[in-house]
Structures are given as structure tokens and as C-alpha cells.
Design a protein around this motif. Structure first.
Motif, PDB file in Angstrom:
ATOM      1  N   PHE A 104      25.056  36.693  48.841  1.00 20.04           N
ATOM      2  CA  PHE A 104      24.942  38.129  49.037  1.00 20.04           C
ATOM      3  C   PHE A 104      25.703  38.861  47.939  1.00 20.04           C
ATOM      4  O   PHE A 104      26.643  38.329  47.339  1.00 20.04           O
ATOM      5  CB  PHE A 104      25.494  38.522  50.409  1.00 20.04           C
ATOM      6  N   ALA A 105      25.296  40.089  47.679  1.00 24.02           N
ATOM      7  CA  ALA A 105      25.917  40.913  46.648  1.00 24.02           C
ATOM      8  C   ALA A 105      26.113  42.322  47.176  1.00 24.02           C
ATOM      9  O   ALA A 105      25.322  42.823  47.985  1.00 24.02           O
ATOM     10  CB  ALA A 105      25.062  40.930  45.382  1.00 24.02           C
ATOM     11  N   LEU A 106      27.181  42.963  46.715  1.00 24.03           N
ATOM     12  CA  LEU A 106      27.466  44.355  47.037  1.00 24.03           C
ATOM     13  C   LEU A 106      27.182  45.212  45.811  1.00 24.03           C
ATOM     14  O   LEU A 106      27.541  44.842  44.686  1.00 24.03           O
ATOM     15  CB  LEU A 106      28.930  44.529  47.461  1.00 24.03           C
ATOM     16  N   THR A 107      26.564  46.361  46.022  1.00 24.15           N
ATOM     17  CA  THR A 107      26.319  47.304  44.937  1.00 24.15           C
ATOM     18  C   THR A 107      27.459  48.315  44.932  1.00 24.15           C
ATOM     19  O   THR A 107      27.654  49.063  45.900  1.00 24.15           O
ATOM     20  CB  THR A 107      24.983  48.017  45.110  1.00 24.15           C
ATOM     21  N   LEU A 108      28.234  48.314  43.853  1.00 21.63           N
ATOM     22  CA  LEU A 108      29.421  49.159  43.737  1.00 21.63           C
ATOM     23  C   LEU A 108      29.154  50.291  42.762  1.00 21.63           C
ATOM     24  O   LEU A 108      28.669  50.053  41.650  1.00 21.63           O
ATOM     25  CB  LEU A 108      30.604  48.317  43.259  1.00 21.63           C
ATOM     26  N   GLU A 109      29.485  51.511  43.182  1.00 17.23           N
ATOM     27  CA  GLU A 109      29.400  52.681  42.305  1.00 17.23           C
ATOM     28  C   GLU A 109      30.807  53.203  42.071  1.00 17.23           C
ATOM     29  O   GLU A 109      31.514  53.563  43.022  1.00 17.23           O
ATOM     30  CB  GLU A 109      28.524  53.773  42.925  1.00 17.23           C
TER      31      GLU A 109
END
Length: 414
Positions: free
Chosen positions: A243-248
Motif C-alpha cells: 500500500f502507498a500513501l499520497t502525501l501533499e
């Protein structure tokens, strides 16, 4: 000297012994332990690119090339009907026995020159050419091969030539200095596909583009059995996924954080924020993260200085001198790329070797008849079966063409 059978046998035995020994080196079976310093100095960290192995391959190539050139000249002379000095000679028989025996053995032709399966005379030469092509293709592969692994999350775009994207790159002596300049985007990823004929596996839909040529853009679905080619590189599906998290973050823009498993229901990733402070992101699942039926409810946490905080969707948190937020959760998949300039020659070499073996199935031969004091002297060359032919010749003496009839008066007297 170079076409000596003893040299060929010695080189083959040396190569097989070297291969049998180095295959048991512990660092080849696993990424750990790392090869010791002495092994690196001897080139045994990549034993099939070491100088001793390459020297043995070069010696085998030179030996095979010398044998191939010699075989070509000998086959060409046979094709023209020129028999070698050691050809079998059968003398003292008439035309009737010679013709019937050679015809029974499949020799055909006109006049004094006869052939048996003339096309099969080239079998050994074609086999040697195939072996040469295989050896040369292995050398090209070892010299120019380039491959590595990379990871990409859904809706993420990476450029393979950027530092840190490709992991575990394996390149030959003359390979390009950097991975291929290709942009890869993961449009769709299925980590639990049950592909017909395979165990539950992965499938991805990729968008591959050449940034130097915008018109060169491919969209294709790949799995463990089929890749997607762009230029001289082909991309394949690999096993790892997660799984991956999208970070802004204002300082970094948008980036994907790939998480690793920590137990069955938790995944994490450690990184450093723009202020140089370590931060850990965690993803907790209601069910197993690898459950094909679904993970259930997901929760994102951030740990800083030993304090854990659960993040709500779209909630901001401190990240370096500013703030950041998690905007999405996606899956990432592992992929590999390979540049194999010698693979076409590998297939061609095996095809030629098999063709040569097929031709050698057919026994081939050349026979030349010459008049000698009223009898026919036959000289014969056969790739196999010469001893059997001589036995047939000796066991069946020629019968006279017009045997004399017994005298009728003598029969009456008897």
C-alpha cells in the motif's frame, strides 16, 4: 592447434567444473550475506562475468570457430564429390553388384558420382554455427545486459533514469551508464488476479512514454507472463506489492510513500521531513492487508518523537516547517525492466543447433565409381553405417550376370 578435440574437451570440463562450484556460493542464493571482499576482488560477486569464466568462453568460441571453418571446407569438398583420403574403398566387383548394393543403401545419381541424402552433409556445419551463435549471444548478454527493479503506485509517474528510482540494478561491462530514459505511470493494479493457468498473481495497466519523443506512448496490460516494450527495454510485472500513501506538502509537492508490511494488518514507512526530523507513517487495516476479499476499514497514523496520532481524511499535520496532509491510499506494485540485446541471437542459435541436429538424423554419403582393369573400384564416404556396408559387401559375392546352363547330355548321363 585451436581445433584440437582435446582443447575443446578441456575447456568444456573446466567450464562445467567452474559452474558447478560457483553455483553453491552463498551470496548467489540470497541477497544476504553480502559477498566478502576477496570474492569481489576475484569477480566472484558476479561469477559469470569474471575474467576466468569469460576467458574460458573465449577459448571455447575460438576452438569452435576453428572447427567450424575446418568443417565447412571438408563439407564443401564432399558436396562437390571430392572424397577424403580415408574413404572406404571396395574393389574387385562388377557394375551389377556395385549398383545394386549402393542403390539399396539409398545412393542416387548419374554417372560415376552418387550421393546419399546430400543435403544432410551440412548437418555438422549448421550445428557448429548454432553453437557459435549461442556463445556469441551469451557474450553480448553479459556485456550489454541491463536490468533492475522499481516500484510504482497507482496514479504515480516515475522516470527510470532518475536517481533512486531503480533498485538493484544489474548491468554488463558495456551497458549504458544509466537506466533507460522512460516514464512509467501505473494506471491500474490488481494484486489478487487469478490468471488462467497460474496461481493468484498480479496484473497491471501501464502507460509508458518516451519524454524525448512525446509521440512514442504506449498503454498496455502486463502480467507475470507478458511484458510491455518501449525501445530496447521491456517492463515486466514483479512479485512485491503493498500500500502507498499520497502525501501533499508545500515543500515537496505531491509524492507517494510506499509502505512495508509490519505484521499481518499493519504497514509502515520511515522518512525524514524537510526539517530533518524522522517521521513514521503507519497504515492499520481491519482485516489482513493481503486478504483478497478486502482489508476492511483503514486508518492512517503518523508517529513523531514517540507520539502517535491518527489522521482523519484530509487532515493536516506538521511536516517540517510547514504542514502536509494525506490525500489518498493506493496500492503499489513491483516491476522490473530489462535490456537484452543478445536475446534474438540466442533464439537464432538454438534454432540453428536444432536444425543441425535434425539434419544429422539422416545418414549422408558420397560414392565415386572408377573403372580399373575391367572392374569397378568404388570409394565411399558415409557419415555412419560404413562398417555395415562393408559387411554387406563381403557377405554377398557377386553372381555372374549370365550363369552357364548345365549341359543336357550330361544331365541324361547322370
Amino acid at each position: 592447434m585451436f581445433r584440437s578435440p582435446r582443447l575443446a574437451l578441456f575447456t568444456l570440463c573446466l567450464t562445467m567444473l567452474y559452474t558447478a562450484v560457483v553455483c553453491w556460493l552463498p551470496w548467489l542464493a540470497s541477497a544476504t550475506p553480502a559477498p566478502p571482499a576477496w570474492a569481489v576482488r576475484l569477480g566472484l560477486d558476479h561469477p559469470f562475468r569474471s575474467l576466468p569464466f569469460l576467458a574460458a568462453c573465449l577459448l571455447l568460441f575460438v576452438n569452435t570457430l576453428a572447427c567450424t571453418c575446418d568443417r565447412f571446407s571438408r563439407t564443401l569438398r564432399l558436396w562437390r564429390g571430392e572424397l577424403p583420403p580415408f574413404a572406404m574403398a571396395l574393389a574387385g566387383a562388377g557394375d551389377r553388384k556395385t549398383g545394386s548394393l549402393l542403390s539399396a543403401y539409398g545412393f542416387r545419381g548419374h554417372g560415376a558420382l552418387l550421393f546419399k541424402n546430400r543435403f544432410a552433409l551440412w548437418g555438422g556445419f549448421v550445428l557448429h554455427v548454432g553453437i557459435l551463435a549461442i556463445i556469441l549471444s551469451v557474450a553480448l548478454q553479459q556485456a550489454f545486459f541491463d536490468g533492475g527493479a522499481f516500484e510504482i503506485a497507482e496514479r504515480e509517474v516515475v522516470s527510470l533514469d532518475r536517481p533512486g528510482v531503480v533498485m538493484g540494478r544489474d548491468a554488463g561491462y558495456f551497458a549504458r551508464k544509466t537506466p533507460p530514459r522512460i516514464e512509467v505511470a501505473l494506471d491500474l493494479f490488481d494484486a489478487n488476479l487469478h490468471q488462467p493457468g497460474y496461481a493468484p498473481d498480479r496484473r497491471s495497466r501501464l502507460v509508458v512514454a518516451d519524454p524525448d519523443h512525446p509521440e512514442r506512448r504506449l498503454t498496455g496490460t502486463i502480467d507475470r507472463a507478458r511484458g510491455l516494450a518501449m525501445g530496447d527495454a521491456t517492463i515486466y510485472q514483479a512479485i512485491p506489492s503493498g500500500f502507498a500513501l499520497t502525501l501533499e506538502a508545500p515543500q515537496l509537492g505531491t509524492r507517494s510513500i510506499h509502505l512495508r508490511g509490519k505484521g499481518d494488518r499493519t504497514a509502515f514507512a520511515d522518512l525524514t521531513d524537510p526539517a530533518g526530523e524522522p517521521v513514521r507513517f503507519l497504515l492499520d487495516a481491519e482485516h489482513s492487508l493481503s486478504d483478497p476479499k478486502g482489508t476492511g476499514r483503514l486508518a492512517v497514523r503518523v508517529e513523531r518523537r514517540g507520539v502517535s496520532r491518527t489522521l482523519l481524511p484530509g487532515e493536516s499535520f506538521q511536516f517540517g516547517p510547514g504542514e502536509a496532509r494525506i490525500t489518498g491510499i493506493a496500492r503499489w506494485g513491483g516491476f522490473t525492466y530489462a535490456r537484452t540485446p543478445g536475446i534474438g541471437l540466442v533464439f537464432a542459435g538454438f534454432a540453428l543447433a536444432l536444425a543441425g541436429c535434425f539434419l544429422m538424423i539422416f545418414p549422408a554419403g558420397v560414392a565415386r565409381l572408377a573403372e580399373n582393369a575391367g572392374a569397378t573400384e568404388t570409394r565411399i564416404y558415409l557419415t555412419r553405417g560404413a562398417d555395415l556396408l562393408r559387411m554387406e559387401w563381403n557377405d554377398h559375392p557377386e553372381q555372374p550376370e549370365n550363369p552357364a546352363q548345365p549341359d543336357s547330355d550330361s544331365q541324361e548321363i547322370a
